[in-house]
Design an enzyme around this catalytic site. Structure first.
Site, short mmCIF file in Angstrom:
data_model
loop_
_atom_site.label_atom_id
_atom_site.label_comp_id
_atom_site.label_asym_id
_atom_site.label_seq_id
_atom_site.Cartn_x
_atom_site.Cartn_y
_atom_site.Cartn_z
N TYR A 123 0.84 -1.21 0.00
CA TYR A 123 0.00 0.00 0.00
C TYR A 123 0.87 1.25 0.00
O TYR A 123 0.63 2.20 -0.76
CB TYR A 123 -0.90 -0.02 1.23
CG TYR A 123 -1.80 1.18 1.38
CD1 TYR A 123 -2.99 1.26 0.68
CD2 TYR A 123 -1.47 2.22 2.24
CE1 TYR A 123 -3.84 2.35 0.82
CE2 TYR A 123 -2.31 3.32 2.38
CZ TYR A 123 -3.49 3.38 1.68
OH TYR A 123 -4.31 4.47 1.82
N LYS A 161 0.97 4.18 -2.90
CA LYS A 161 0.63 5.58 -2.64
C LYS A 161 1.81 6.51 -2.90
O LYS A 161 1.63 7.65 -3.33
CB LYS A 161 0.11 5.72 -1.20
CG LYS A 161 -1.27 5.11 -1.00
CD LYS A 161 -2.29 5.68 -1.97
CE LYS A 161 -3.69 5.15 -1.73
NZ LYS A 161 -4.67 5.69 -2.70
#
Length: 272
Positions: A178, A182
């Site tokens: 993740y 991002k």
């Protein structure tokens, strides 16, 4: 004796900026990942509707039609990791509302139906890694690639991408995929900003931290309580920042990442 330098003329007003630079009257806006009534995407869409935009919203389930009815918007069920479906979305939107002028790439945040993979990198399968990258980064790439060029052709547009503090600002154990995705969103944002700046299109990112949504875990809410403000953020607080970046008033801001974390990232040390 030196001559006094003449004052330069002020920059010419942007001919594309309509009266009321904080409004989006008549602009076509697309917000992805807006299926939850308590989520960030829905809050953003509601803000854009309030600013006068003609809004389309997208999610992966049919509940998007309920959200669209609540907002007076147009809803589409789309898998944004599928290149052909993103292309079909563009064609349908152009036919029903016109070319998108404001794109908010919000899709990708974890949900109850599609939770984030929490596992150390050494234990992640390649399939899990790719799923996190696709959901959180590839969706932004595919939508920007399809909806961005018509903006440059018209000489005006706004793209706002949803990053996070995890990755670009900090990191937590077991969130490597993740965080990588991002951080990639921010890199993509900056690259797009430089590619599109000469054509009147701005591209920015917002990076929320702990925001209280229906998908929030107990651990995330506890993180919010530990911020300098002593609480997690609200979806409408993220939406307010995104909406501003979508308006003509934000015409001199591009390639930036706005952190929305209650001051957490600037605190010198965590309390014991």
């Amino acid at each position: 004796m030196t001559e006094a330098l003449a004052s330069p003329d002020p920059p010419a007003a942007d001919e594309h900026v309509p009266p009321g630079a904080d409004r989006l009257d008549g602009r076509v806006a697309l917000v992805t990942g807006a299926g939850s009534p308590e989520g960030i995407g829905f809050a953003i869409a509601a803000r854009l509707v309030a600013l006068g935009a003609r809004v389309a919203i997208v999610s992966t389930t049919r509940r998007i039609h309920e959200r669209a009815a609540e907002l007076g918007a147009t809803g589409f069920v789309v898998d944004l990791t599928d290149e052909s479906e993103v292309g079909a979305l563009h064609d349908a939107l152009a036919d029903q509302l016109g070319e998108v002028e404001v794109l908010v790439n919000n899709a990708g945040l974890a949900s109850k139906a599609s939770p984030e993979v929490l596992r150390p990198i050494a234990q992640l399968s390649l399939e899990e890694w790719r799923a996190e990258i696709d959901r959180n980064l590839t969706t932004t790439f595919l939508c920007s690639r399809v909806f961005g060029p018509p903006m440059t052709e018209r000489g005006w547009g706004r793209i706002v991408n949803m990053a996070a503090t995890a990755g670009p600002v900090n990191a937590l154990p077991a969130e490597g995929a993740y965080a990588a995705a991002k951080a990639g969103v921010v890199g993509l944002t900056r690259a797009l900003a430089m590619e599109m700046v000469a054509d009147g299109v701005t591209v920015n990112a917002v990076a929320p931290a702990s925001i209280y949504t229906a998908a929030s875990t107990v651990a995330e809410l506890k993180q919010g309580l530990g911020t300098p403000m002593g609480r997690p953020g609200r979806p409408d607080e993220v939406a307010a920042a995104v909406a501003f970046l979508c308006t003509p008033a934000a015409s001199y801001i591009t390639g930036q990442m706005l952190v929305i974390d209650g001051g957490n990232s600037v605190r010198e040390a965590y309390p014991t």
